[in-house]
Motif scaffolding. Structure first.
Motif, PDB file in Angstrom:
ATOM      1  N   ILE A   1      25.241 -13.339 -43.637  1.00  0.00           N
ATOM      2  CA  ILE A   1      24.130 -12.588 -43.061  1.00  0.00           C
ATOM      3  C   ILE A   1      24.334 -11.136 -43.486  1.00  0.00           C
ATOM      4  CG2 ILE A   1      22.963 -11.876 -40.947  1.00  0.00           C
ATOM      5  CD1 ILE A   1      23.889 -14.303 -39.562  1.00  0.00           C
ATOM      6  N   VAL A   2      23.408 -10.598 -44.271  1.00  0.00           N
ATOM      7  CA  VAL A   2      23.580  -9.222 -44.748  1.00  0.00           C
ATOM      8  C   VAL A   2      22.379  -8.367 -44.369  1.00  0.00           C
ATOM      9  CG1 VAL A   2      25.011  -9.957 -46.690  1.00  0.00           C
ATOM     10  CG2 VAL A   2      22.557  -9.699 -47.020  1.00  0.00           C
ATOM     11  N   GLY A   3      22.581  -7.083 -44.364  1.00  0.00           N
ATOM     12  CA  GLY A   3      21.515  -6.142 -44.015  1.00  0.00           C
ATOM     13  C   GLY A   3      22.153  -4.837 -43.614  1.00  0.00           C
ATOM     14  N   LYS A   4      21.384  -3.769 -43.687  1.00  0.00           N
ATOM     15  CA  LYS A   4      21.965  -2.470 -43.313  1.00  0.00           C
ATOM     16  C   LYS A   4      22.213  -2.461 -41.797  1.00  0.00           C
ATOM     17  CE  LYS A   4      17.552  -0.214 -42.684  1.00  0.00           C
ATOM     18  NZ  LYS A   4      16.504   0.586 -43.282  1.00  0.00           N
ATOM     19  N   PRO A   5      22.995  -1.504 -41.321  1.00  0.00           N
ATOM     20  CA  PRO A   5      23.322  -1.491 -39.892  1.00  0.00           C
ATOM     21  C   PRO A   5      22.072  -1.440 -39.009  1.00  0.00           C
ATOM     22  CG  PRO A   5      24.715   0.034 -41.074  1.00  0.00           C
ATOM     23  CD  PRO A   5      23.700  -0.444 -42.059  1.00  0.00           C
ATOM     24  N   ASN A   6      22.171  -2.117 -37.900  1.00  0.00           N
ATOM     25  CA  ASN A   6      21.152  -2.072 -36.840  1.00  0.00           C
ATOM     26  C   ASN A   6      19.864  -2.851 -37.089  1.00  0.00           C
ATOM     27  OD1 ASN A   6      22.158  -0.932 -34.603  1.00  0.00           O
ATOM     28  ND2 ASN A   6      20.781   0.833 -34.603  1.00  0.00           N
ATOM     29  N   VAL A   7      19.833  -3.661 -38.148  1.00  0.00           N
ATOM     30  CA  VAL A   7      18.607  -4.438 -38.391  1.00  0.00           C
ATOM     31  C   VAL A   7      18.555  -5.665 -37.479  1.00  0.00           C
ATOM     32  CG1 VAL A   7      18.214  -3.700 -40.766  1.00  0.00           C
ATOM     33  CG2 VAL A   7      19.721  -5.640 -40.308  1.00  0.00           C
TER      34      VAL A   7
ATOM     35  N   PHE B   1      16.051  -7.570 -42.598  1.00  0.00           N
ATOM     36  CA  PHE B   1      15.369  -6.268 -42.679  1.00  0.00           C
ATOM     37  C   PHE B   1      14.722  -5.987 -41.329  1.00  0.00           C
ATOM     38  CE2 PHE B   1      15.502  -8.308 -46.789  1.00  0.00           C
ATOM     39  CZ  PHE B   1      16.028  -7.312 -47.603  1.00  0.00           C
ATOM     40  N   ASP B   2      14.643  -4.693 -41.001  1.00  0.00           N
ATOM     41  CA  ASP B   2      14.054  -4.276 -39.722  1.00  0.00           C
ATOM     42  C   ASP B   2      12.600  -3.887 -39.976  1.00  0.00           C
ATOM     43  OD1 ASP B   2      13.223  -2.954 -37.478  1.00  0.00           O
ATOM     44  OD2 ASP B   2      15.061  -1.762 -37.232  1.00  0.00           O
ATOM     45  N   VAL B   3      11.680  -4.643 -39.411  1.00  0.00           N
ATOM     46  CA  VAL B   3      10.257  -4.434 -39.691  1.00  0.00           C
ATOM     47  C   VAL B   3       9.753  -3.135 -39.053  1.00  0.00           C
ATOM     48  CG1 VAL B   3       9.206  -5.617 -37.720  1.00  0.00           C
ATOM     49  CG2 VAL B   3       8.125  -5.793 -39.940  1.00  0.00           C
ATOM     50  N   SER B   4      10.512  -2.626 -38.063  1.00  0.00           N
ATOM     51  CA  SER B   4      10.024  -1.444 -37.343  1.00  0.00           C
ATOM     52  C   SER B   4      10.410  -0.135 -38.038  1.00  0.00           C
ATOM     53  CB  SER B   4      10.561  -1.454 -35.908  1.00  0.00           C
ATOM     54  OG  SER B   4      11.952  -1.225 -35.920  1.00  0.00           O
ATOM     55  N   ARG B   5      11.196  -0.257 -39.128  1.00  0.00           N
ATOM     56  CA  ARG B   5      11.582   0.951 -39.874  1.00  0.00           C
ATOM     57  C   ARG B   5      11.169   0.792 -41.326  1.00  0.00           C
ATOM     58  NH1 ARG B   5      17.795   1.835 -39.385  1.00  0.00           N
ATOM     59  NH2 ARG B   5      17.951  -0.306 -38.643  1.00  0.00           N
ATOM     60  N   GLY B   6      10.874   1.932 -41.986  1.00  0.00           N
ATOM     61  CA  GLY B   6      10.524   1.880 -43.413  1.00  0.00           C
ATOM     62  C   GLY B   6      11.745   1.459 -44.217  1.00  0.00           C
ATOM     63  N   LEU B   7      11.527   0.820 -45.355  1.00  0.00           N
ATOM     64  CA  LEU B   7      12.666   0.425 -46.199  1.00  0.00           C
ATOM     65  C   LEU B   7      13.301   1.675 -46.802  1.00  0.00           C
ATOM     66  CD1 LEU B   7      11.142  -2.640 -48.127  1.00  0.00           C
ATOM     67  CD2 LEU B   7      12.482  -2.637 -46.023  1.00  0.00           C
ATOM     68  N   ASP B   8      14.624   1.658 -46.929  1.00  0.00           N
ATOM     69  CA  ASP B   8      15.297   2.801 -47.558  1.00  0.00           C
ATOM     70  C   ASP B   8      16.251   2.322 -48.650  1.00  0.00           C
ATOM     71  OD1 ASP B   8      17.508   1.775 -46.333  1.00  0.00           O
ATOM     72  OD2 ASP B   8      17.529   3.214 -44.685  1.00  0.00           O
ATOM     73  N   GLU B   9      17.093   3.258 -49.118  1.00  0.00           N
ATOM     74  CA  GLU B   9      17.990   2.929 -50.244  1.00  0.00           C
ATOM     75  C   GLU B   9      18.923   1.760 -49.925  1.00  0.00           C
ATOM     76  OE1 GLU B   9      20.112   6.454 -51.185  1.00  0.00           O
ATOM     77  OE2 GLU B   9      18.312   7.470 -51.940  1.00  0.00           O
TER      78      GLU B   9
ATOM     79  N   GLY C   1      14.796 -14.082 -46.949  1.00  0.00           N
ATOM     80  CA  GLY C   1      14.568 -12.770 -46.352  1.00  0.00           C
ATOM     81  C   GLY C   1      14.194 -12.974 -44.884  1.00  0.00           C
ATOM     82  N   VAL C   2      14.933 -12.316 -43.991  1.00  0.00           N
ATOM     83  CA  VAL C   2      14.628 -12.435 -42.560  1.00  0.00           C
ATOM     84  C   VAL C   2      14.091 -11.089 -42.092  1.00  0.00           C
ATOM     85  CG1 VAL C   2      15.540 -12.988 -40.273  1.00  0.00           C
ATOM     86  CG2 VAL C   2      16.485 -14.115 -42.291  1.00  0.00           C
ATOM     87  N   ILE C   3      12.815 -11.036 -41.803  1.00  0.00           N
ATOM     88  CA  ILE C   3      12.217  -9.775 -41.367  1.00  0.00           C
ATOM     89  C   ILE C   3      12.210  -9.786 -39.843  1.00  0.00           C
ATOM     90  CG2 ILE C   3      10.158  -8.346 -41.502  1.00  0.00           C
ATOM     91  CD1 ILE C   3       9.765  -9.570 -44.311  1.00  0.00           C
ATOM     92  N   ASN C   4      13.096  -8.966 -39.305  1.00  0.00           N
ATOM     93  CA  ASN C   4      13.414  -9.051 -37.874  1.00  0.00           C
ATOM     94  C   ASN C   4      12.699  -7.953 -37.073  1.00  0.00           C
ATOM     95  OD1 ASN C   4      14.817 -10.140 -35.662  1.00  0.00           O
ATOM     96  ND2 ASN C   4      16.403  -8.559 -35.835  1.00  0.00           N
TER      97      ASN C   4
ATOM     98  N   LYS D   1       6.430  -1.298 -39.709  1.00  0.00           N
ATOM     99  CA  LYS D   1       6.393  -0.117 -40.587  1.00  0.00           C
ATOM    100  C   LYS D   1       6.910  -0.454 -41.992  1.00  0.00           C
ATOM    101  CE  LYS D   1       6.802   3.495 -37.127  1.00  0.00           C
ATOM    102  NZ  LYS D   1       7.845   4.147 -36.340  1.00  0.00           N
ATOM    103  N   ALA D   2       7.753  -1.495 -42.109  1.00  0.00           N
ATOM    104  CA  ALA D   2       8.389  -1.801 -43.402  1.00  0.00           C
ATOM    105  C   ALA D   2       7.367  -2.361 -44.396  1.00  0.00           C
ATOM    106  CB  ALA D   2       9.516  -2.799 -43.183  1.00  0.00           C
ATOM    107  N   ASP D   3       7.621  -2.064 -45.680  1.00  0.00           N
ATOM    108  CA  ASP D   3       6.751  -2.560 -46.749  1.00  0.00           C
ATOM    109  C   ASP D   3       7.175  -4.012 -47.089  1.00  0.00           C
ATOM    110  OD1 ASP D   3       5.352  -3.102 -49.006  1.00  0.00           O
ATOM    111  OD2 ASP D   3       6.063  -1.366 -50.163  1.00  0.00           O
ATOM    112  N   ILE D   4       6.517  -4.947 -46.415  1.00  0.00           N
ATOM    113  CA  ILE D   4       6.925  -6.352 -46.554  1.00  0.00           C
ATOM    114  C   ILE D   4       6.648  -6.876 -47.968  1.00  0.00           C
ATOM    115  CG2 ILE D   4       6.439  -8.690 -45.693  1.00  0.00           C
ATOM    116  CD1 ILE D   4       5.891  -7.212 -42.959  1.00  0.00           C
ATOM    117  N   GLU D   5       5.588  -6.376 -48.574  1.00  0.00           N
ATOM    118  CA  GLU D   5       5.248  -6.822 -49.936  1.00  0.00           C
ATOM    119  C   GLU D   5       6.396  -6.526 -50.907  1.00  0.00           C
ATOM    120  OE1 GLU D   5       2.843  -8.820 -50.722  1.00  0.00           O
ATOM    121  OE2 GLU D   5       2.411  -8.719 -48.561  1.00  0.00           O
TER     122      GLU D   5
END
Ligand code: GDP
Length: 454
Positions: free
Chosen positions: A224-230, A306-314, A330-333, A340-344
């Motif tokens: 399970i991977v993703g940036k912190p807090n997703v 990925f956190d759907v409530s925040r914009g995607l970053d680096e 891809g798990v959009i959480n 807010k995230a660019d799901i496309e």
């Protein structure tokens, strides 16, 4: 002649019943030295499949009340005379009854020795013996059903059928080569090719499903991977059904790789919840990031969160990059929060995308189905034969390579002898797979993985 072995066949732990199994030529005589039946009739006077109530003794010392079940060769698990003594399942009681059997002339059994004897006595072949082990260690429904199918001989029957096709092809060719003047009809190369292609397709089909089958029986390494807090830890908790990882608002709290085996639908996932992927000045967290990358390397399946409530970053970009060319979902959480995230953008890199709210437990079923699709287990029918061990896969792969060589040899117009050599080698590999002609080292390898008492 077989010497007589004994072992505790149930776990060495307190329990309702403990079973001591004795097998071999003197099994019943050994048991008679330990057990005094209530009826007064020695076990040696009893027919097979008879149970006798009695008491177990070590010399003059009373050990326990018990029931002895007598099996007569060849109608037993091992194919030998066998006695199973069921006594009270205490650690001390079972150990003492076993010791009494050993004093009475049995030898302590080695791991898997009962099943090895069953194999040597023709009670089961190697793939069925391996199924016994899979059944004991099955963690999920799918693995258990697959093991039962194998125990029923489904794989052996299929491999035997392929062997027969090859043997009759080889026999035809041999007759034609050895007695060219006799009235043997001309060898029809098309018929030969059809036979070879049939076996090739069958083995290829078994091999293609191997990885998916392994996910049912042994589980699949999942990162399970993703940036912190997703919400990685929250997702892991949702999948494992209880709080295992620490879920907090402070970025980077999941520092170690937390491991967990969970059942999702029919699939077993060996989950690793990794530290958030991000460059960090914090030394401890940096180690976590390295571990995460290592885990991704070894994983058969990646759940990229990925956190759907925040914009995607680096950091999200880095994750999308790491997932390239891998089996990934891809798990959009956090779908309970505004999007807010660019799901496309995520969908451009990851074809399978699932929406979840780990907090509310939404999307679990969709995720389970996506996991089955990604691993291919949705196409596995556990009532059909499949290869379940690495050993079986190796033998099938070797046989497949030899059959491919035989097909090429026919197509290139090579001599019958050359074709025959390839077919013979494929037959050898298939006989090794079922154990009908397995080398001693292979047999030992299989049984060395068993526990004592099985
Ligand atoms: P990790 O660092 O990726 O492991 O993230 P955590 O699982 O520790 O979650 C970070 C924070 O997000 C915690 O406060 C969670 O309660 C919260 N969180 C996780 N999943 C969801 C979700 O689906 N919805 C909402 N609203 N919050 C969530």
């Amino acid at each position: 002649m077989s010497d007589t072995i004994a072992a505790l066949s149930t776990p060495l732990a307190p329990g309702g019943i403990g079973v001591i199994r004795i097998s071999g030529d003197d099994a019943i005589a050994v048991a008679d030295k330990v057990i005094k039946t209530t009826s007064g009739k020695p076990l040696s006077t009893l027919k097979g499949y008879t149970a006798a109530h009695g008491k177990a003794y070590d010399g003059g010392e009373l050990l326990d009340e018990c029931v002895a079940l007598v099996f007569r060769a060849p109608k037993s698990y091992t194919g030998e005379d066998t006695v199973e003594i069921s006594c009270h399942g205490g650690v001390l009681v079972t150990s003492k009854v076993l010791r009494a059997a050993l004093k009475a002339g049995a030898r302590a059994a080695e791991g898997g020795e009962f099943t090895k004897r069953a194999f040597l006595n023709g009670k089961m072949d190697l793939s069925e013996a391996e199924a016994v082990m899979s059944l004991i260690s099955a963690k999920g429904e799918g693995g258990m059903k697959a093991a039962l199918t194998a125990l029923d001989g489904a794989l052996s029957k299929k491999i035997d059928a392929y062997c027969n096709v090859l043997v009759s092809a080889a026999a035809n060719m041999a007759a034609w080569v050895d007695y060219p003047d006799d009235e043997i009809p001309d060898l029809d190369l098309d018929v030969l090719l059809t036979s070879l292609n049939e076996v090739y397709a069958g083995l290829d089909g078994l091999l293609c499903k191997f990885d998916a089958g392994k996910a049912l029986t042994d589980g699949i390494e999942t990162a399970i991977v993703g940036k912190p807090n997703v919400g990685k830890s929250a997702l892991m908790n949702m999948l494992s059904g209880f709080r295992r990882s620490i879920v907090t608002d402070i970025a980077g709290t999941t520092r170690d790789v937390v491991e967990e085996t969970v059942r999702v639908g029919r699939v077993i996932l060996n989950l690793a919840d990794t530290a958030g992927i991000r460059e960090s000045a914090d030394a401890v967290e940096s180690i976590g990031v390295e571990l995460a990358k290592e885990k991704i390397e070894r994983a058969g399946l990646i759940l990229a969160v990925f956190d759907v409530s925040r914009g995607l970053d680096e950091s999200d970009d880095e994750i999308l990059e790491l997932c390239k060319g891998r089996e990934v979902i891809g798990v959009i959480n956090k779908t309970d929060l505004p999007r807010k995230a660019d799901i496309e953008k995520i969908k451009e890199s990851i074809s399978e995308v699932i929406f979840t709210s780990a907090l509310k437990g939404d999307g679990e079923k969709e995720l389970a189905e996506a996991i089955e699709r990604a691993i291919g287990t949705d196409k596995i029918d556990t009532s059909q034969a499949m290869l379940t061990t690495e050993r079986q896969r190796r033998s099938a792969e070797k046989a497949l390579a030899s059959i491919k060589e035989a097909i090429d040899a026919v197509n290139m117009g090579m001599t019958m002898d050359a074709i025959n050599v390839c077919i013979d080698s494929a037959i050898e590999d298939l006989l090794e797979l079922t154990g009908k002609k397995a080398r001693e080292a292979v047999v030992d390898e299989v049984f060395s993985q068993f526990c004592v008492g099985k």
